[in-house]
Motif scaffolding. Sequence first.
Motif, mmCIF file in Angstrom:
data_model
loop_
_atom_site.group_PDB
_atom_site.id
_atom_site.type_symbol
_atom_site.label_atom_id
_atom_site.label_comp_id
_atom_site.label_asym_id
_atom_site.label_seq_id
_atom_site.Cartn_x
_atom_site.Cartn_y
_atom_site.Cartn_z
ATOM 1 N N VAL A 21 -6.840 11.535 1.016
ATOM 2 C CA VAL A 21 -5.866 11.228 2.064
ATOM 3 C C VAL A 21 -5.728 9.711 2.163
ATOM 4 O O VAL A 21 -6.730 8.996 2.258
ATOM 5 C CB VAL A 21 -6.314 11.786 3.437
ATOM 6 N N ALA A 22 -4.483 9.236 2.120
ATOM 7 C CA ALA A 22 -4.228 7.792 2.238
ATOM 8 C C ALA A 22 -3.479 7.503 3.523
ATOM 9 O O ALA A 22 -2.403 8.059 3.762
ATOM 10 C CB ALA A 22 -3.424 7.306 1.041
ATOM 11 N N PHE A 23 -4.047 6.654 4.360
ATOM 12 C CA PHE A 23 -3.364 6.223 5.580
ATOM 13 C C PHE A 23 -2.648 4.909 5.320
ATOM 14 O O PHE A 23 -3.252 3.969 4.796
ATOM 15 C CB PHE A 23 -4.368 6.029 6.725
ATOM 16 N N ILE A 24 -1.392 4.849 5.691
ATOM 17 C CA ILE A 24 -0.667 3.581 5.643
ATOM 18 C C ILE A 24 -0.597 3.091 7.084
ATOM 19 O O ILE A 24 0.188 3.602 7.885
ATOM 20 C CB ILE A 24 0.758 3.750 5.056
ATOM 21 N N SER A 49 -4.325 1.647 3.691
ATOM 22 C CA SER A 49 -3.809 0.296 3.551
ATOM 23 C C SER A 49 -3.413 -0.182 4.943
ATOM 24 O O SER A 49 -3.095 0.619 5.826
ATOM 25 C CB SER A 49 -2.630 0.238 2.576
ATOM 26 N N ALA A 50 -3.508 -1.488 5.140
ATOM 27 C CA ALA A 50 -3.075 -2.088 6.402
ATOM 28 C C ALA A 50 -2.417 -3.404 6.051
ATOM 29 O O ALA A 50 -2.647 -3.957 4.970
ATOM 30 C CB ALA A 50 -4.262 -2.293 7.329
ATOM 31 N N ARG A 51 -1.585 -3.889 6.965
ATOM 32 C CA ARG A 51 -0.841 -5.098 6.669
ATOM 33 C C ARG A 51 -1.765 -6.309 6.579
ATOM 34 O O ARG A 51 -1.564 -7.195 5.768
ATOM 35 C CB ARG A 51 0.207 -5.330 7.755
ATOM 36 N N SER A 52 -2.791 -6.329 7.419
ATOM 37 C CA SER A 52 -3.678 -7.498 7.412
ATOM 38 C C SER A 52 -5.023 -7.160 6.793
ATOM 39 O O SER A 52 -5.523 -6.031 6.916
ATOM 40 C CB SER A 52 -3.886 -8.007 8.842
#
Lengths: 306, 306
Positions: A21-24, A49-52
């Motif tokens: 499972v990939a969380f954006i 993934s996260a923006r920062s």
Amino acid sequence: MTAIEPVERPAPAGEPLFDRVAFIGIGLIGSSMARAIAKLGLAREIVCSARSQATCDKALELGLVARASTDAASVVADADLVVLCAPVGAYAAIAPVIGPRLRPGAIVTDVGSVKQAVIRDVAPYLPEGVHLVPGHPVAGTEHSGPEAGFAELFENRWCILTPPPGANEAAVDKVAEMWRRFGSNLEFMEASHHDKVLAITSHLPHLIAYTIVGTATDLEEDTKSEVIKFSAGGFRDFTRIAASDPVMWRDVFLNNREAVLEIIQRFNEDLTALQRAIRWGEGDKLEELFTRTRAIRRGVIDAKQA
Amino acid sequence: MTAIEPVERPAPAGEPLFDRVAFIGIGLIGSSMARAIAKLGLAREIVCSARSQATCDKALELGLVARASTDAASVVADADLVVLCAPVGAYAAIAPVIGPRLRPGAIVTDVGSVKQAVIRDVAPYLPEGVHLVPGHPVAGTEHSGPEAGFAELFENRWCILTPPPGANEAAVDKVAEMWRRFGSNLEFMEASHHDKVLAITSHLPHLIAYTIVGTATDLEEDTKSEVIKFSAGGFRDFTRIAASDPVMWRDVFLNNREAVLEIIQRFNEDLTALQRAIRWGEGDKLEELFTRTRAIRRGVIDAKQA
């Protein structure tokens, strides 16, 4: 990795539903889902993934994910479930980045508070064989960020799924099963109906709370400190709602414009009527309304949503 | 019975402050005070009057009072403290009834959410030597009636006293001491200032909550049941506030008309500005406000009123 097209039926209770499972985005909702998935053993691996970089580091430090990257494309490559947990306004930029890296049979879902915009912004970028199942858990707190999440956030709360016409049934079943295992009650709706209902149950209350707290911030300093001091008279409940994530809510209003403007209009008419009743001392009108609203509270209590 | 004019200084902690306390009206607030007075041993005897025999019976049955009567005049005769706990709109009818029966040295206080109206409606009927000390405990729940009260309701909450110019100091001290023993923090204000501050911290939030819940009651039946079902998105907090006592709140709005209309006007301007920002997609304006309102929440938490 077992996910091939067509998507398999959900595994029996107790068995993992997903391989990876990939969380954006991994704020309050994403991190709560990650915790619930880990607790219930619903996936072999969780990545995000996260923006920062700071948020990526935080997610790793909290043990929420095995891998975190600021590059969304790199984390979705081998995922059989991708969960968009970024503010809804970011979807239009995320979709073209992740789209080409999604593998056939993968499911893309989200947790945004508006649903028509998801279909509009995400669907065009999904390759053939990737399934879009938009979702909205009606749950939350006024706290934000990966450290604010907890696995029980969704228990006894509603989760609304708005699969577009012709959505892959098995994919919808798998996402629905995940929410059931989180302890949520499931509801299926058309996206446009969702946006209309949520405009009144959630978007308008937030807008009103932001407004009234904003009105207070414009008062002279003395009065402002008194407003805080004596907030137990009702105001404090609004400050809690108005402490919700600013970017998330900005995006909700910008992406559910018609339904929100329509309900503001109705609200305004009703407020004007009350204002007039106060001005002209029409106590019977006030009492009649104030009595009628009690019935709705009883409904909320009876529906176990109090 | 020791109360003679002038009023004696408050007794030391642990000793009774009053001989006989008479409540006129015994709902959530009055019954909570009666419980606290009994628990702390602040009076030798507690009596009450209520408009209906059923409420009198309930107060007796709950053991809140030694004597209860629908005739307010009969219960105040030997009281050294009279507490008006009826809806504010009823004060104008109560004052001329009880006035002639009050004994010299008696203190009259109240718990109403507006304070100028109390001075206007009650003071003219008090005989020489009877002391008016208007009060407002900023505490409550959405429940009403004598069975809803509890002795701890006022702990760590503010109680605002608005003694008129020239009020008897010893009388003010005695009332203040009672609230301190209840666990409240005391604040003294002019009545007009109280009404302005409470218009924003309490009256406007209630009016808005009543309005939004009223807007929902006007929806078609299908949508209405969905609004209840998905109320966890923010709406349910408003339903709680909008379940407050209808007559009490009717009277608040009718008796704080100017301050409430003034703050509705400000609120309206602010809502219109937000509405316009949504219509024109001005995300920066929305985000700026939504960020600013978080600071007020922090203030509420720091002030331990969250």
